[in-house]
Write an enzyme that holds these catalytic residues in place. Structure first.
Site, PDB file in Angstrom:
ATOM      1  N   LYS A  13      42.850  46.188  32.606  1.00  0.00           N
ATOM      2  CA  LYS A  13      43.349  47.569  32.532  1.00  0.00           C
ATOM      3  C   LYS A  13      44.649  47.722  33.319  1.00  0.00           C
ATOM      4  O   LYS A  13      45.583  48.352  32.851  1.00  0.00           O
ATOM      5  CB  LYS A  13      42.320  48.571  33.081  1.00  0.00           C
ATOM      6  N   ARG A  88      34.407  57.394  35.387  1.00  0.00           N
ATOM      7  CA  ARG A  88      33.550  56.212  35.486  1.00  0.00           C
ATOM      8  C   ARG A  88      32.091  56.567  35.197  1.00  0.00           C
ATOM      9  O   ARG A  88      31.243  55.709  35.195  1.00  0.00           O
ATOM     10  CB  ARG A  88      33.568  55.669  36.903  1.00  0.00           C
ATOM     11  N   ARG A 127      42.365  36.448  41.029  1.00  0.00           N
ATOM     12  CA  ARG A 127      43.334  37.551  41.048  1.00  0.00           C
ATOM     13  C   ARG A 127      44.034  37.700  42.404  1.00  0.00           C
ATOM     14  O   ARG A 127      43.433  37.557  43.460  1.00  0.00           O
ATOM     15  CB  ARG A 127      42.576  38.845  40.725  1.00  0.00           C
ATOM     16  N   ARG A 162      41.670  41.034  46.816  1.00  0.00           N
ATOM     17  CA  ARG A 162      40.865  42.211  47.124  1.00  0.00           C
ATOM     18  C   ARG A 162      39.519  41.823  47.735  1.00  0.00           C
ATOM     19  O   ARG A 162      38.894  40.850  47.321  1.00  0.00           O
ATOM     20  CB  ARG A 162      40.622  43.025  45.847  1.00  0.00           C
ATOM     21  N   ARG A 173      29.709  45.157  40.277  1.00  0.00           N
ATOM     22  CA  ARG A 173      30.649  46.119  39.673  1.00  0.00           C
ATOM     23  C   ARG A 173      30.483  46.138  38.158  1.00  0.00           C
ATOM     24  O   ARG A 173      30.518  47.186  37.522  1.00  0.00           O
ATOM     25  CB  ARG A 173      32.098  45.750  40.032  1.00  0.00           C
TER      26      ARG A 173
HETATM   27  P1  AMP Z   1      38.811  49.449  40.648  1.00  0.00           P
HETATM   28  O1  AMP Z   1      40.097  49.163  41.342  1.00  0.00           O
HETATM   29  O2  AMP Z   1      38.969  50.391  39.485  1.00  0.00           O
HETATM   30  O3  AMP Z   1      38.054  48.190  40.297  1.00  0.00           O
HETATM   31  O4  AMP Z   1      37.896  50.237  41.711  1.00  0.00           O
HETATM   32  C1  AMP Z   1      37.496  49.634  42.924  1.00  0.00           C
HETATM   33  C2  AMP Z   1      36.352  50.423  43.543  1.00  0.00           C
HETATM   34  O5  AMP Z   1      36.793  51.755  43.811  1.00  0.00           O
HETATM   35  C3  AMP Z   1      35.129  50.594  42.642  1.00  0.00           C
HETATM   36  O6  AMP Z   1      34.242  49.499  42.708  1.00  0.00           O
HETATM   37  C4  AMP Z   1      34.526  51.866  43.225  1.00  0.00           C
HETATM   38  O7  AMP Z   1      33.844  51.602  44.437  1.00  0.00           O
HETATM   39  C5  AMP Z   1      35.749  52.698  43.565  1.00  0.00           C
HETATM   40  N1  AMP Z   1      36.156  53.558  42.429  1.00  0.00           N
HETATM   41  C6  AMP Z   1      37.308  53.484  41.707  1.00  0.00           C
HETATM   42  N2  AMP Z   1      37.347  54.440  40.770  1.00  0.00           N
HETATM   43  C7  AMP Z   1      36.199  55.134  40.893  1.00  0.00           C
HETATM   44  C8  AMP Z   1      35.625  56.253  40.203  1.00  0.00           C
HETATM   45  N3  AMP Z   1      36.259  56.852  39.177  1.00  0.00           N
HETATM   46  N4  AMP Z   1      34.410  56.709  40.614  1.00  0.00           N
HETATM   47  C9  AMP Z   1      33.768  56.142  41.641  1.00  0.00           C
HETATM   48  N5  AMP Z   1      34.221  55.085  42.319  1.00  0.00           N
HETATM   49  C10 AMP Z   1      35.433  54.580  41.961  1.00  0.00           C
END
Ligand code: AMP
Length: 212
Positions: A13, A88, A127, A162, A173
């Protein structure tokens, strides 16, 4: 044009968001990036979110809905935005609907990135990310190596891995994603465009071109 990107972490994404940003010149809004910055700056909501993020669980709806509500009202969002990582779950999509109605916005495209667990692991375990949050470029130790080891090609900042890109958290996740993805796909079924994200980056770019 307002766009939502759906897909598990590692589906590409962020990579495709960067492509769309260049193409149609609207900002990418990544709740994950905004939360990581808040964690790094030890803000009140960053401290609350950190524990959930380290486990790979979702942070509370209240926090992310607040983030999106503030961000989409900023001046650079006037001509549109790309939501990456939001909504989400069903509750977040419902909250988004009412915000959109309130601000007179609407969603034009929902791209649903689908990827096998095998590819997802390969991508996330290798990554690397640029530590400069206003750059945010992404790399991979095998598939997209930076020119100078450990440094961003675009801005020269250090690259980092990360904290949640480890096997255990990645699998959690993905599990969390799969549990909540169905209702979101149903919510946007009329405008959903499925994208085969096991393909090469350039092939995915070409598919997006057809829909932008
Ligand atoms: P990402 O960078 O999108 O993989 O997000 C990393 C982490 O941020 C996720 O595993 C969640 O803990 C938190 N996170 C990101 N976006 C959301 C969302 N829309 N709702 C809840 N938690 C989120």
């Amino acid at each position: 044009m307002n766009i939502i990107l759906l897909g598990p972490p590692g589906a590409g994404k962020g990579t495709q968001a960067a492509y769309i940003v260049k193409k149609i010149n609207v900002p990418q809004i990544s709740t994950g990036n905004i939360l990581r910055e808040a964690v790094a700056n030890k803000t009140e909501y960053g401290l609350k979110a950190q524990e959930y993020m380290n486990r790979g669980d979702l942070v509370t709806d209240e926090i992310v809905i607040g983030i999106i509500r503030d961000r989409i009202q900023e001046s650079d969002c006037q001509n549109g935005y790309i939501l990456d990582g939001f909504p989400r779950n069903k509750e977040q999509s419902i909250a988004l609907d009412s915000m959109l109605q309130e601000f007179g916005h609407s969603i034009d495209r929902v791209f649903d990135f689908r990827v096998s667990e095998e590819n997802l692991l390969k991508r996330l375990l290798g990554r690397l990310n640029c530590s400069n949050t206003s750059c945010g470029a992404g790399y991979h130790e095998e598939f997209k190596k930076p020119k100078v080891k450990g440094k961003c090609d675009a801005c020269g900042s250090d690259l980092f891995r990360r904290a949640d890109d480890n096997k255990e958290t990645i699998l959690n996740r993905n599990k969390v994603y799969e549990e909540t993805a169905g209702p979101i796909r149903d919510h946007y079924s009329e405008i959903l465009i499925a994208i085969d994200s096991d393909k090469e980056i350039s092939e995915i770019n070409a598919t997006l071109d057809k829909h932008l």
